[in-house]
Design an enzyme around this catalytic site. Structure first.
Site, PDB file in Angstrom:
ATOM      1  N   ASP A  10       0.860  -1.178   0.000  1.00 22.32           N
ATOM      2  CA  ASP A  10       0.000   0.000   0.000  1.00 22.32           C
ATOM      3  C   ASP A  10       0.896   1.227   0.000  1.00 22.32           C
ATOM      4  O   ASP A  10       1.582   1.500   0.985  1.00 22.32           O
ATOM      5  CB  ASP A  10      -0.925   0.008   1.231  1.00 22.32           C
ATOM      6  CG  ASP A  10      -1.999   1.085   1.107  1.00 22.32           C
ATOM      7  OD1 ASP A  10      -1.695   2.166   0.549  1.00 22.32           O
ATOM      8  OD2 ASP A  10      -3.133   0.848   1.560  1.00 22.32           O
ATOM      9  N   ALA A  36     -13.314  -6.040  -4.031  1.00 20.69           N
ATOM     10  CA  ALA A  36     -13.262  -4.573  -3.982  1.00 20.69           C
ATOM     11  C   ALA A  36     -14.107  -3.975  -5.112  1.00 20.69           C
ATOM     12  O   ALA A  36     -15.306  -3.749  -4.931  1.00 20.69           O
ATOM     13  CB  ALA A  36     -11.808  -4.110  -4.044  1.00 20.69           C
ATOM     14  N   ARG A  37     -13.488  -3.741  -6.257  1.00 18.16           N
ATOM     15  CA  ARG A  37     -14.194  -3.180  -7.400  1.00 18.16           C
ATOM     16  C   ARG A  37     -13.750  -3.931  -8.652  1.00 18.16           C
ATOM     17  O   ARG A  37     -12.559  -4.160  -8.853  1.00 18.16           O
ATOM     18  CB  ARG A  37     -13.885  -1.682  -7.559  1.00 18.16           C
ATOM     19  CG  ARG A  37     -14.559  -0.790  -6.510  1.00 18.16           C
ATOM     20  CD  ARG A  37     -16.071  -0.691  -6.712  1.00 18.16           C
ATOM     21  NE  ARG A  37     -16.741   0.112  -5.698  1.00 18.16           N
ATOM     22  CZ  ARG A  37     -17.284  -0.379  -4.581  1.00 18.16           C
ATOM     23  NH1 ARG A  37     -17.209  -1.671  -4.323  1.00 18.16           N
ATOM     24  NH2 ARG A  37     -17.897   0.417  -3.739  1.00 18.16           N
ATOM     25  N   GLU A  41     -21.352  -5.050 -14.007  1.00 20.00           N
ATOM     26  CA  GLU A  41     -22.368  -5.765 -13.226  1.00 20.00           C
ATOM     27  C   GLU A  41     -23.750  -5.324 -13.680  1.00 20.00           C
ATOM     28  O   GLU A  41     -23.957  -4.129 -13.916  1.00 20.00           O
ATOM     29  CB  GLU A  41     -22.168  -5.470 -11.737  1.00 20.00           C
ATOM     30  CG  GLU A  41     -20.847  -6.044 -11.248  1.00 20.00           C
ATOM     31  CD  GLU A  41     -20.477  -5.623  -9.824  1.00 20.00           C
ATOM     32  OE1 GLU A  41     -21.349  -5.129  -9.097  1.00 20.00           O
ATOM     33  OE2 GLU A  41     -19.315  -5.779  -9.457  1.00 20.00           O
ATOM     34  N   HIS A  77     -21.773  -9.693  -5.971  1.00 18.09           N
ATOM     35  CA  HIS A  77     -21.549  -8.475  -5.183  1.00 18.09           C
ATOM     36  C   HIS A  77     -22.322  -8.543  -3.858  1.00 18.09           C
ATOM     37  O   HIS A  77     -23.111  -7.633  -3.538  1.00 18.09           O
ATOM     38  CB  HIS A  77     -21.949  -7.225  -5.985  1.00 18.09           C
ATOM     39  CG  HIS A  77     -21.198  -5.995  -5.550  1.00 18.09           C
ATOM     40  ND1 HIS A  77     -20.782  -5.008  -6.409  1.00 18.09           N
ATOM     41  CD2 HIS A  77     -20.783  -5.597  -4.316  1.00 18.09           C
ATOM     42  CE1 HIS A  77     -20.156  -4.060  -5.733  1.00 18.09           C
ATOM     43  NE2 HIS A  77     -20.145  -4.392  -4.450  1.00 18.09           N
ATOM     44  N   ASP A 123     -16.174 -11.358  -6.314  1.00 15.34           N
ATOM     45  CA  ASP A 123     -17.482 -10.894  -5.863  1.00 15.34           C
ATOM     46  C   ASP A 123     -17.924  -9.695  -6.697  1.00 15.34           C
ATOM     47  O   ASP A 123     -19.074  -9.303  -6.653  1.00 15.34           O
ATOM     48  CB  ASP A 123     -17.422 -10.508  -4.384  1.00 15.34           C
ATOM     49  CG  ASP A 123     -18.788 -10.134  -3.835  1.00 15.34           C
ATOM     50  OD1 ASP A 123     -19.710 -10.965  -3.982  1.00 15.34           O
ATOM     51  OD2 ASP A 123     -18.947  -9.033  -3.288  1.00 15.34           O
TER      52      ASP A 123
END
Lengths: 319, 133
Positions: A175, A235-236, A265, A284, A260
């Site tokens: 990070d 996450a995205r 989507e 999701h 997910d």
């Protein structure tokens, strides 16, 4: 004195009881928009004191027509549907809920990791179809001693790290906005993005979506990953270059993926991600639990109640 | 805690008993009735610890919320009704299926055979009484 009016633009919830409980002291009148179109939202919110919004769009031209609005509460984390500079110029306080589903999303990432490691979804499919077969499922590798790489070290990966360590995984993280000391204090080894990709057996993505992170998991990243390594995304979707992921799965370089979230989507019914034994897909749902949604409603509505009572919100967001 | 209380209070009940005449059907109709309607049953031990017919009935009547099963009473046969339930997860006795565990298992077997051939005490003998004969 005029009765407090609260407009609700849209609601994906079965009930808004938790939100209404948090606002009960104000004894407000609720006006539900007939649809999340600009016209219907305006009709409901025109002289409302506050707006509760989930996914509906609140552009500047709509906000500027409101006569009494002092607060906007967003049921959720992302606020890209609200024109924040316009709200700021109009003196409308906007609040959101950044932390309602940390436990759920970190649990979901762990569940996906375990399902990949133990091939639970594939094994279940075989046995359900009447095939008691072990050879197509093995080998499975012992989890203890394997390495999990966290891309991003915000609140969710911080909650995930101790769960993964409880299973004996070594946890690494990358990070650029977190100091190495902070990673070390959390018992996580801080490494460069490339080292994370090179070393880890599981890569779990937790970066926010922004221009520099869009497509960060691309062909180069997959080629840098270990052969047989697994990818997890709670996450995205657009963090992953899906064409490159599909190529890395087709070539057998990646061992599998559990997603997910996907680039678009809902997932297209002819998506190349479907019908693969080593790909696990959930729609999701990582954020979801009964308790998380109660927390979401009650935190969001409490902040709106605070603003309407002249207090500061706990979770403000502004441009 | 007493067995019945454990069944009544737990949200997840995970079975880890060895299979013996005492534990055969340790989980039957009575035990499943004691469990919460929202609870899940997990079995990674031995299939016959659970009365599978009673489990199927309990799931059909929604007496419990679901089950995760790696072992079955009549392996490799898996009850057809179980195979059609979306709240039941089934794996084909994979609990030990890692190369690391399988190697360890092979080593343990070899160690015991070597010990026997060399006249030493067997490290993992299940019927030591035969040496008393």
């Amino acid at each position: 004195m005029l009765r407090t009016v609260i407009a609700i633009t849209d609601s994906p919830f079965h009930s808004l009881d938790s939100a209404k409980k948090a606002l009960a002291l104000l004894d407000p009148e609720y006006r539900m928009a007939k649809s999340p179109s600009a016209g219907d939202i305006f009709a409901a919110a025109r002289d409302a004191d506050a707006i509760l919004v989930t996914y509906a769009k609140l552009p500047g031209e709509l906000l500027r027509q409101l006569t009494r609005c002092r607060a906007i509460g967003r049921f959720g984390l992302g606020v890209d549907n609200i024109d924040l500079p316009a709200a700021k110029a109009l003196g409308i306080a906007v609040n959101y809920v950044p932390d309602y589903c940390l436990r759920e999303v970190s649990d979901h990432a762990m569940a996906l990791l375990l399902a990949l490691a133990r091939k639970v979804a594939f094994a279940n499919k075989l046995v359900q179809s009447g095939r008691w077969e072990v050879p197509p499922i093995v080998p499975l590798r012992r989890l203890e001693g394997q390495e999990l790489g966290l891309v991003g070290f915000g609140n969710i990966p911080r909650a995930l790290a101790p769960k993964a360590k409880a299973f004996g995984l070594r946890v690494l993280a990358h990070d650029p906005y977190v100091a190495k000391d902070a990673l070390a204090a959390a018992g996580v080894e801080g490494v460069s993005f490339d080292e994370l990709l090179r070393r880890c057996d599981y890569i779990s993505v937790h970066a926010p979506l922004s221009p520099p992170t869009r497509g960060m998991m691309n062909a180069r990243a997959f080629a840098t990953m270990k052969k047989g390594a697994f990818l997890i995304n709670t996450a995205r979707g657009p963090l992953i270059d899906e064409a490159a992921l599909i190529a890395a799965l087709d070539s057998g370089h990646l061992g599998g993926a559990a997603l997910d979230v996907v680039a678009e989507e809902p997932l297209a019914i002819d998506s190349a991600l479907l019908d693969r034994d080593n790909v696990i897909l959930t729609p999701h749902t990582a954020y979801y639990s009964v308790e998380a949604l109660e927390e979401l409603q009650s935190k969001c509505a409490s902040d709106v109640a605070r603003v309407l009572s002249g207090e500061k919100p706990i979770y403000p967001i502004s441009a | 805690m007493p067995f019945d209380r454990l069944l009544r209070e737990s949200d997840f009940v995970s079975l880890h008993s060895p299979l013996s005449t005492k534990t055969r059907h340790q989980i039957g109709a009575r035990e499943l009735r004691l469990m919460k309607k929202t609870a899940f049953l997990i079995n990674t031990a031995r299939g016959a610890i659970v009365d599978e017919a009673a489990l199927v009935r309990a799931l059909q009547k929604k007496q419990i919320a679901g089950a995760g099963l790696d072992v079955f009473e009549y392996e490799p046969k898996v009850d057809k009704a179980l195979r059609k339930m979306s709240n039941v997860v089934l794996t084909p006795h994979l609990g030990s299926a890692t190369p690391e565990v399988r190697e360890e298992m092979a080593n343990i077997v070899a160690d015991n055979i070597l010990a026997f051939l060399q006249g030493r005490k067997l490290p993992n003998c299940v019927n030591p009484q035969i040496f008393a004969l």
